[in-house]
Each structure stands twice: as structure tokens, then as C-alpha cells.
Design an enzyme around this catalytic site. Structure first.
Site, short mmCIF file in Angstrom:
data_model
loop_
_atom_site.label_atom_id
_atom_site.label_comp_id
_atom_site.label_asym_id
_atom_site.label_seq_id
_atom_site.Cartn_x
_atom_site.Cartn_y
_atom_site.Cartn_z
N ASP A 140 -0.61 -4.20 4.49
CA ASP A 140 0.26 -3.21 3.53
C ASP A 140 1.49 -4.16 3.20
O ASP A 140 1.89 -4.78 4.14
CB ASP A 140 0.53 -1.84 4.33
CG ASP A 140 1.64 -1.10 3.32
OD1 ASP A 140 1.14 -0.76 2.28
OD2 ASP A 140 2.77 -0.82 3.90
N GLU B 99 -2.70 -6.50 0.09
CA GLU B 99 -1.88 -5.79 -0.76
C GLU B 99 -0.91 -6.73 -1.50
O GLU B 99 0.18 -7.02 -1.22
CB GLU B 99 -1.18 -4.63 -0.18
CG GLU B 99 -0.66 -3.74 -1.65
CD GLU B 99 0.42 -2.80 -1.26
OE1 GLU B 99 1.15 -3.04 -0.38
OE2 GLU B 99 0.94 -2.07 -2.20
C1 NOJ Z 1 1.95 0.16 -0.20
C2 NOJ Z 1 1.35 1.45 -0.12
O1 NOJ Z 1 0.03 1.21 -0.68
C3 NOJ Z 1 2.02 2.60 -0.43
O2 NOJ Z 1 1.18 3.67 -0.42
C4 NOJ Z 1 3.40 2.65 0.63
O3 NOJ Z 1 4.07 3.69 0.00
C5 NOJ Z 1 3.87 1.32 0.41
N1 NOJ Z 1 3.11 0.23 0.73
C6 NOJ Z 1 4.99 1.45 1.78
O4 NOJ Z 1 4.31 1.12 2.97
#
Ligand code: NOJ
Ligand code: CA
Length: 567
Positions: A231, A291
């Protein structure tokens, strides 16, 4: 939130440098020596919304387990489950208060082990979400950290003095609105949070943080987890001098000054840390998915690392932000396919509008959904899909502020409605609440669930679901789709994207009409070694191409044609 990638010789070198998955689980590999994840269809499960086994309105692990047969039948190779760890749920699980357990609302570690075991029986791997940048403010590390300036975990987070009374240490902003600094009266310092105040950033410059977090991954690898989706990797490090970000003209959706995130994102230290994490993953032959929001392909390429020593699968999230235009998509894919590293295509997720709604024209919505499936399931690369994409689920955005669950939507209403719309319950059948729960679902299902649901679409050979199943099946069984090079064709066509996937065994032709009008194309494949070639349809929608020649191939609006090419 955007991105791109490159070339056969280079890609092959990279591929050869990759360690194929050889762990305890399923078989893998292909004629080209690819690792399992290079051909995989990875299916993102948002656990709150997939299937509720106990009627509390919230999905859970046993619910996921009960749907594994469905996922196997669809052709899924791995599921990525977004955070299911103990959490106050301020950010619906992305605020973790214990990294090595399961939140009771989702079940138990025993339920998790059963899910992994049942998935394994069906050749499905389990990938977890690793929230690396921040914890919950209720995590014991943070509770200790905030307790005093000399506590054991004080330096595990980023604490600084303000510039003066009521003035944060610098001008950095939280991406979820307001300042990125929160004052804590107990110790009279500010802590840094790129996301919500309830998500304090970890200080990865402290070796204790690294060790504890690496141990978290080992805990799950030992339980049979095949990898992690990382993430928010680009927020791992910040400038230790806290240099102010440059202010840009205009205001953002929260009404704050626009800023260039120069000193709080994508610092070079992040890449060093990813290399170190990769070494841990390699101990378990695990895969790391990123991500990775990037502005261009060069930035995306950096996430592979030199010699492929960072992430195996940095997501091409730029693809989620392109207008539906043949030249734009063609140029993008060409760049991504020619970059160093294995492409990872994704068209939607739990943070962005569903692709079905994004591209809908109100007339050809299902055809567009099929065309997009025909597109990203036949490219050279890994495909990551989001639950419900395969049945043409649409966004169900809240209509009133009082219905919003996602705090971003509450703060940013009405410009920012939050992410509830793309997180509504999976639509299993046409009954009340789409068969997701016997209770009251945590988010409402849209009216379109009556027609767009698993049960109804399973019985309909021309449904979006049937198309997904067929294209995923082709992806696994056609040698050229498994291992073939991506060869763009007719590159000046303003309306259609056409390409060959070409391997030693043969070739597959893919033609996609990215326009709302009928189009036609003629193919001369002599340069590709197929002079006088013939095609035979493997799968098509909104098109009727007679088997045989490659002249004047006609596709209706948003048609998709996939055919095998032979001499
Ligand atoms: C990316 C995640 O996909 C999202 O849903 C989240 O709110 C943020 N990172 C913070 O962790
Ligand atoms: Ca439940």
C-alpha cells in the site's frame, strides 16, 4: 494516479532474471520459463463487500471461502484481499492496529488458514495487503510512541516541534484533506500523517520499524501467503529536513492550495527499502505488487529496480486514468510493453470509479465492458481485476452527504464523494441485497444488481460474465497469449486498436473497436511472417468476422475480435 512501459529482448532478459515461484503451493511456469504470476489473473477482493457469511452486513473470510468455486470457475489464479487485520476501520482496514491477526469482524486466524488451504486445493493463491506507510493511531506502537518523548517507540513515528503556537512544522498536506500534522498535547509535538490523522506515518529510517515490519511479512509467508500488495509505497519516506513543498496555482478538491509533492513522496530511499523488502520476499519465493501511482512510464520502470530487484508487479495505474481513445491507449500500451519489467495491467480498484461506469455511454455499456476485458486480458502481462468487474458492476455513489461512509467523502462533499460507490456489495443474484447478506448491507446495492449479477449472467452466454470466463480461458490456453510478444498493428488507425500476440507456436490477432461506430480494418501480416495468413475466430463480441481472410474486417461499435492466425 496515473502511468506506462517495453522490449522483447530486454523483457526476456528481465524475465530470465526473475525467480519463478517454487513455494509450497501450486504449479507454475510456461514454455518461456515464466513465473506463475506473469500469466496470472489476480482478483482483488474487498472483504467487507464480497460475501457476508453471518448476516451482520459485512463480508468476511468465511464468505470468501464459500465463493472459491466461483473464482476457480472464473479462472482466477490468485486473490488479493485488502486489509482484513484488526483495525478501528477509520479507513476501512487501511488503519491497522495489529498486523499479525484477523479482525474479528472478518473472522479468525483459523478461518484464514482454512481459506488458504481451500484456495490451494483450487490452485488459487492468497495475496495480502501490506500497509507499509502507516499504522492505526490505536496500534500499540503508536500508543507507546505518543505516551512520552522518551518512550521505546517514540522514534518509530515522525514527531516534530511546531513552528510556533498552532503552527505545524511545515506546509505538507494530508492527501485526505487538512494539514499532514496533528498536534498531540501530551508531549506537545506534532506527528505526521499523509493520510487520516488516525493513520500516523511510520518512520522507516528507524531500524526497529524495518525489522518489525519485515517480521510481519515472514509471519504471513509462513502461513502460506504467496505475496503482498504494498500500500502507498511512494509515501514511505519524507525529507528529514521537512522542506516546504512548492505551492502551485489553484485549489484542490478540499479547497486547499495546490502543491507539488516534492519532499513528501517518491524519495530515493523508498527504492532502497523496497530492495531490502524484496530480499525477504525472495526467501519465500513471494511476489510483491505495488500500489504505484506514477506520472509516466519512466517512473513506473524505477519500481522494478535495477536487474529486477524491487517489485515484480508495480501496477500500471496510469491505465485507469486514460480517456477511451484508441490512439491514447495504443501509445500507452506500447510504452508499457517496451519498458524494462513485466507489465501489470489494472483498470479499476477500490479507490477509483469502476471501469464500467467510467466508460459507459448509456447505449453500449456491456459491449464496452467486454471490449475492455478483451483488451487487458490479452495483453502481454499480469492482469489484476477488481471484484464485480466481471459482471459489469457499476458505481453506486451516495446521493446524500448523510449516507457517506468514507471520511474523504464526508470532508470533501460534494466535490469529493468518497469511495463508497466503488465498494458496494458483490452482486451474487437478483434477490434483496443481491444475495450478499441476509442482514442490512453496510453499503447499498444499485438497482442494476437485478440484471448484473452472477446468477443471471451465468445462464446467459452473451453476458459480461460469460465473456470474461471465455477470455480468461483463452489467456490460459492459447500459447501465443501466454508467451507471445506484443506486436502492434495498424498503428495509425484512429478508432481501432489491433495487435498480434506472437510466439513460436503461432499468433493470435486482437482487434478492438474503441469507438461508438462500426469500423473496419485490413491486415497485412507479411512483415510478421504470415503472408497470405488466415484467421479463425476464438472469441468475438459485436462483430461477425467470417473465418478466413484479413481484408475488411468489420467490427460494430465497441466490438472485440480475437482470432488465431495461421498460414
Ligand atoms: C491506498 C489504499 O488503496 C486506500 O484505500 C487507502 O485509503 C490508502 N492507501 C491509505 O492506506
Ligand atoms: Ca459478516
Amino acid at each position: 494516479m496515473r502511468n506506462r512501459m517495453s522490449f522483447l529482448a530486454f523483457a526476456l532478459l528481465f524475465v530470465l532474471g526473475c525467480t519463478p515461484f517454487a513455494g509450497a503451493q501450486q504449479s507454475s511456469g510456461s514454455t518461456a520459463g515464466h513465473a506463475w504470476w506473469q500469466h496470472a489473473v489476480i482478483y482483488e477482493v474487498y472483504p467487507r463487500s464480497f460475501d457476508d457469511s453471518n448476516g451482520d452486513g459485512i463480508g468476511d473470510l468465511n464468505g470468501i471461502t464459500s465463493k472459491l468455486d466461483y473464482l476457480q470457475d472464473l479462472g482466477v489464479d490468485a486473490i488479493w484481499i485488502t486489509p482484513c487485520f484488526p483495525s478501528p476501520q477509520v479507513d476501512f482496514g487501511y488503519d491497522v492496529s495489529d498486523y499479525v491477526s484477523i479482525d474479528p469482524m472478518y473472522g479468525t486466524l483459523g478461518n484464514f488458514d482454512r481459506l488458504v488451504a481451500e484456495a490451494k486445493k483450487r490452485n488459487i493463491r492468497v495475496i495480502l495487503d501490506f500497509v507499509v506507510n502507516h499504522t492505526s493511531d490505536q496500534h500499540p506502537w503508536f500508543l507507546d510512541s505518543k505516551s512520552s518523548r522518551t518512550s521505546t517507540h517514540r522514534d518509530w513515528y515522525i514527531w516534530r516541534d511546531g513552528k510556533g503556537t498552532g503552527q505545524p512544522p511545515n506546509n505538507w498536506l494530508s492527501t485526505f484533506g487538512l494539514s499532514a500534522w496533528k498536534y498531540d498535547p501530551t508531549t506537545k509535538q506534532y506527528y505526521y500523517h499523509y493520510f487520516y490523522p488516525e493513520q500516523p506515518d511510520l518512520n522507516w529510517r528507524n531500524p526497529g520499524v524495518e525489522k518489525a515490519m519485515f517480521d510481519v511479512t515472514r509471519f504471513w509467508f509462513k502461513r502460506g501467503v504467496a505475496g503482498f500488495r504494498l500500500d502507498a509505497v511512494d509515501t514511505l519516506f519524507e525529507d528529514p529536513n521537512l522542506t516546504d513543498n512548492p505551492v502551485l496555482p489553484g485549489k484542490d478538491k478540499f479547497g486547499r492550495p495546490n502543491m507539488e509533492e516534492k519532499y513528501d513522496k517518491k524519495l530515493p530511499e523508498m527504492h532502497v527499502e523496497l530492495q531490502r523488502l524484496r530480499k525477504v520476499a525472495d526467501e519465500y519465493d513471494a511476489v510483491l505488487i505495488g500500489e504505484t501511482w506514477t506520472s509516466n512510464v519512466a517512473q513506473l520502470e524505477e519500481y522494478y529496480g535495477n536487474n529486477g530487484n524491487e517489485l515484480q508487479l508495480p501496477m500500471d495505474l496510469m491505465l485507469t486514468d486514460l480517456p477511451l481513445s484508441a490512439p491514447v491507449f495504443r501509445e500507452h500500451v506500447k510504452a508499457v510493453d517496451s519498458a524494462r519489467g513485466w507489465p501489470t495491467y489494472v483498470i479499476t480498484n477500490h479507490d477509483i470509479q469502476r471501469s464500467y461506469s467510467r466508460y459507459a455511454d448509456g447505449v453500449h455499456n456491456d459491449d464496452i465492458a467486454k471490449m475492455m476485458a478483451g483488451f487487458y486480458m490479452t495483453l502481454r502481462g499480469t492482469s489484476i481485476m477488481y471484484y464485480g468487474e466481471e459482471i459489469g458492476m457499476e458505481n453506486n455513489d451516495p446521493k446524500r452527504k448523510e449516507d457517506v461512509k468514507d471520511p474523504i467523502g464526508i470532508l470533501g462533499w460534494p466535490l469529493e464523494k468518497g469511495r463508497d460507490g466503488e465498494r458496494t456489495p458483490m452482486q451474487w443474484n437478483g434477490s434483496a441485497n443481491a444475495g450478499f447478506t441476509t442482514g442490512k448491507p453496510w453499503l447499498p446495492v444499485p438497482a442494476s444488481a437485478k440484471t448484473h449479477n452472477v446468477e443471471a449472467e451465468s445462464g446467459n452466454p452473451s453476458s459480461v460474465l460469460s465473456f470474461y470466463k471465455q477470455v480468461i480461458h483463452l489467456r490460459k490456453t492459447e500459447p501465443a497469449l501466454l508467451d507471445g510478444a506484443y506486436v502492434p498493428l495498424n498503428e495509425t488507425d484512429p478508432n481501432m486498436i489491433s495487435y498480434l500476440r506472437k510466439s513460436k507456436e503461432g499468433a493470435v490477432l486482437v482487434v478492438l473497436n474503441f469507438s461508438g461506430k462500426p469500423q473496419s480494418a485490413t491486415f497485412d501480416l507479411s512483415k510478421q511472417g504470415f503472408a497470405g495468413a488466415k484467421v479463425k475466430a476464438l472469441l468475438q463480441n459485436a462483430v461477425n468476422v467470417p473465418d478466413g481472410a484479413l481484408q475488411n474486417v468489420k467490427l460494430d461499435a465497441y466490438g472485440v475480435y480475437i482470432g488465431s492466425v495461421s498460414h
